[in-house]
Design an enzyme around this catalytic site. Structure first.
Site, PDB file in Angstrom:
ATOM      1  N   GLU A 174       0.807  -1.241   0.000  1.00 44.58           N
ATOM      2  CA  GLU A 174       0.000   0.000   0.000  1.00 44.58           C
ATOM      3  C   GLU A 174       0.832   1.280   0.000  1.00 44.58           C
ATOM      4  O   GLU A 174       0.632   2.168   0.833  1.00 44.58           O
ATOM      5  CB  GLU A 174      -0.996  -0.012   1.167  1.00 44.58           C
ATOM      6  CG  GLU A 174      -2.010  -1.118   1.037  1.00 44.58           C
ATOM      7  CD  GLU A 174      -3.230  -0.961   1.952  1.00 44.58           C
ATOM      8  OE1 GLU A 174      -3.264  -0.041   2.776  1.00 44.58           O
ATOM      9  OE2 GLU A 174      -4.169  -1.764   1.797  1.00 44.58           O
ATOM     10  N   GLU A 208      -5.210  -8.719   0.390  1.00 41.98           N
ATOM     11  CA  GLU A 208      -6.057  -8.364   1.535  1.00 41.98           C
ATOM     12  C   GLU A 208      -7.490  -8.156   1.068  1.00 41.98           C
ATOM     13  O   GLU A 208      -7.734  -7.704  -0.054  1.00 41.98           O
ATOM     14  CB  GLU A 208      -5.592  -7.070   2.232  1.00 41.98           C
ATOM     15  CG  GLU A 208      -4.326  -7.219   3.033  1.00 41.98           C
ATOM     16  CD  GLU A 208      -3.895  -5.952   3.747  1.00 41.98           C
ATOM     17  OE1 GLU A 208      -4.775  -5.182   4.199  1.00 41.98           O
ATOM     18  OE2 GLU A 208      -2.677  -5.735   3.836  1.00 41.98           O
TER      19      GLU A 208
HETATM   20  C1  BG6 Z   1      -4.693  -2.268   4.940  1.00 43.01           C
HETATM   21  C2  BG6 Z   1      -3.335  -2.530   5.522  1.00 43.01           C
HETATM   22  O1  BG6 Z   1      -4.795  -0.880   4.699  1.00 43.01           O
HETATM   23  O2  BG6 Z   1      -5.830  -2.557   5.673  1.00 43.01           O
HETATM   24  C3  BG6 Z   1      -3.322  -3.374   6.771  1.00 43.01           C
HETATM   25  O3  BG6 Z   1      -2.455  -3.058   4.571  1.00 43.01           O
HETATM   26  C4  BG6 Z   1      -4.525  -3.011   7.623  1.00 43.01           C
HETATM   27  O4  BG6 Z   1      -2.098  -3.184   7.425  1.00 43.01           O
HETATM   28  C5  BG6 Z   1      -5.779  -3.348   6.844  1.00 43.01           C
HETATM   29  O5  BG6 Z   1      -4.529  -3.575   8.880  1.00 43.01           O
HETATM   30  C6  BG6 Z   1      -7.046  -3.094   7.607  1.00 43.01           C
HETATM   31  O6  BG6 Z   1      -7.080  -1.751   8.014  1.00 43.01           O
HETATM   32  P1  BG6 Z   1      -7.253  -1.315   9.518  1.00 43.01           P
HETATM   33  O7  BG6 Z   1      -7.048   0.154   9.487  1.00 43.01           O
HETATM   34  O8  BG6 Z   1      -8.627  -1.721   9.894  1.00 43.01           O
HETATM   35  O9  BG6 Z   1      -6.202  -2.028  10.291  1.00 43.01           O
END
Ligand code: BG6
Length: 472
Positions: A165, A370
């Site tokens: 990201e 993800e």
């Molecule tokens: C992504 C990141 O933006 O989303 C992760 O790569 C992150 O590191 C995931 O944990 C979920 O977002 P958040 O802010 O709920 O942890």
């Protein structure tokens, strides 16, 4: 006549993801140096710090065994730069190098494919203090770090991800803890850092291919496909512009080695364009990915700007919440989409759209690194988390992957966030994503015991049946 459901390929990488600083803990053990995440002073009040996290550093063997029980074929995790090189550059740390050998060996012993992210939000603090990515020495340090990883783990790891990201570190760096800069002046520095990361990424991709001919490497941006609020041409054009600046700037550089023209003209107009030399262009052209990985949580919706403060979202700022920019695009809620408990829109159909768009642009295989649902899970009286809401979310998204495959898109695998409960980037431990529950609260570490959630049993069936159970 019944029609057989389309089955996912036998070598589909069904996995799950984590990142080092969010899951490992042991923040200063065995010679590890501090990263910008350890130095973070602005972790929002009321949420935990990253010192213990899910204690994966000490419990990785148990965690891998549970992943194997679920039937995971792949585990996407990141390597903490500061375990390998505590100062970011300089002396190597044998104990840190040994930890990832143990983790990778454990995965391989369980037939789980390691997918390694080289950098996930945790720049060594020592490098940050010397200017971070804006200092060209950081690019050299990252290339050296990459060489060490390829030397150490190259015979065991096929799939590599360069930078997680990068686009969110540039757009939401304060919230993610990757920058302390703010205000308009900071943008010049941020886009210089951005350019440096592109150079670092290209060099590492080239080195990977040179040193490890069998390996595959790619970027891992956060892609939120952008919708126009209406079919008014100005709205459609604005959506195209924001798609270019938020998404394609990053993927075009990674794959084509060139700046997206719409994004570049925006940077020039703002006075934020980095200086780009002929040598840089040669470096950017020299490193090519084998696939495009991406993190997908939701789409974004925008309208043509009004040119005043009404273009901006009024509350909240976050990597998934459309923010708006005065005079560029107006942030809009999509009335067709539900939101999760943290205000993130949920859009499975947008997932298919994102697959199509990326495939159209680059024709490279896609790997989902993800996707997932953050929720305040609670243990039931029977000791299990009954996360039906997460099952519903995952089911709807996996169905769209299957449809994308039916559209002719090449998909390598799916690694939802997250394998195990861990700390959110800015919303603490209470925002859980894992297939595996960790017995701890925000500040009470409790037993840190692991247990499988209902979603893990459901996912196991999907994996085992190659997706046929989705239709049951
Ligand atoms: C992504 C990141 O933006 O989303 C992760 O790569 C992150 O590191 C995931 O944990 C979920 O977002 P958040 O802010 O709920 O942890």
């Amino acid at each position: 006549m019944s029609i057989d459901p389309i089955l996912f390929p036998t070598d589909f990488l069904w996995g799950a993801s984590t990142s080092a600083y969010q899951v490992e803990g042991a923040w200063n053990e065995d010679g590890k140096g501090p990263s910008v995440q350890d130095a973070r002073t602005h972790v929002p009040e009321g949420t935990t710090d990253f010192t213990v996290a899910a204690d994966h550093y000490h419990r990785y063997a148990e965690d891998v065994a549970m992943m194997a029980d679920i039937g995971l074929k792949a585990y996407r995790f990141s390597i903490a730069w500061t375990r390998i090189l505590p100062e970011g550059d300089g002396a190597e740390n044998p104990a840190g190098i040994a930890f990832y050998h143990r983790l990778i060996d454990e995965l391989l012993a369980h037939d789980i494919v390691p997918i390694v992210t080289m950098f996930h939000f945790d720049l060594p603090q020592a490098l940050a203090e010397r200017g971070g990515w804006a200092n060209p020495a950081t690019v050299d340090a990252f290339v050296r770090f990459g060489d060490i990883l390829f030397r150490e783990y190259g015979s065991k790891v096929t799939y590599w991800l360069t930078i997680n990201e990068q686009n969110m570190m540039i757009q939401h760096g304060r919230m993610l803890g990757t920058t302390t800069l703010e205000g308009d002046a900071a943008q010049v520095d941020l886009f210089a850092q951005n350019h440096a990361m592109f150079l670092a990424q290209a060099r590492v991709m080239a080195r990977c291919h040179e040193l490890l001919p069998q390996a595959k490497i790619g970027p891992a941006p956060n892609i939120a496909y952008v919708y126009p609020e209406s079919c008014r041409p100005e709205d459609v054009l604005t959506a195209d512009t924001w798609n270019a600046i938020r998404n394609w700037l990053y993927t075009d550089l990674a794959v084509r080695g060139t700046y997206n023209n719409v994004a570049w003209s925006y940077l020039e107009r703002k006075g934020w364009a980095p200086s780009v030399t002929d040598e840089d262009l040669a470096v950017l052209a020299s490193g090519k990915p084998d696939f495009v990985a991406f993190n997908y949580y939701a789409t974004q919706t925008v309208a043509a700007p009004s040119g005043d403060e009404s273009d901006l979202r009024r509350r909240g700022e976050d990597q998934q919440m459309v923010r708006g920019e005065v005079g560029l695009y107006k942030a809009v809620d999509n009335p067709n989409l539900p939101k999760n408990a943290f205000g993130w829109e949920i859009d499975p159909v947008g997932f298919r759209m994102t697959f199509r768009a990326l495939w159209d642009r680059y024709g490279l295989p896609l790997l989902v690194t993800e996707n997932g649902l953050g929720a305040r899970d609670t243990l039931g009286d029977d000791g299990m988390v009954h996360d039906d809401y997460r099952i519903d979310y995952l089911q709807r998204h996996i169905e769209q992957i299957r449809l994308a495959v039916g559209d002719g898109v090449g998909v390598l695998g799916y690694c939802p966030w997250s394998a195990i409960d861990l700390i959110s980037t800015h919303q603490g431990f209470a925002k859980r994503y894992g297939f595996i529950h960790v017995d701890r609260d925000e500040f009470d570490l409790k037993s840190l015991a692991r247990s499988r959630k209902a979603s893990s049993y459901w996912y196991a069936q999907v994996i085992e049946s190659r997706g046929a159970s989705l239709d049951a």
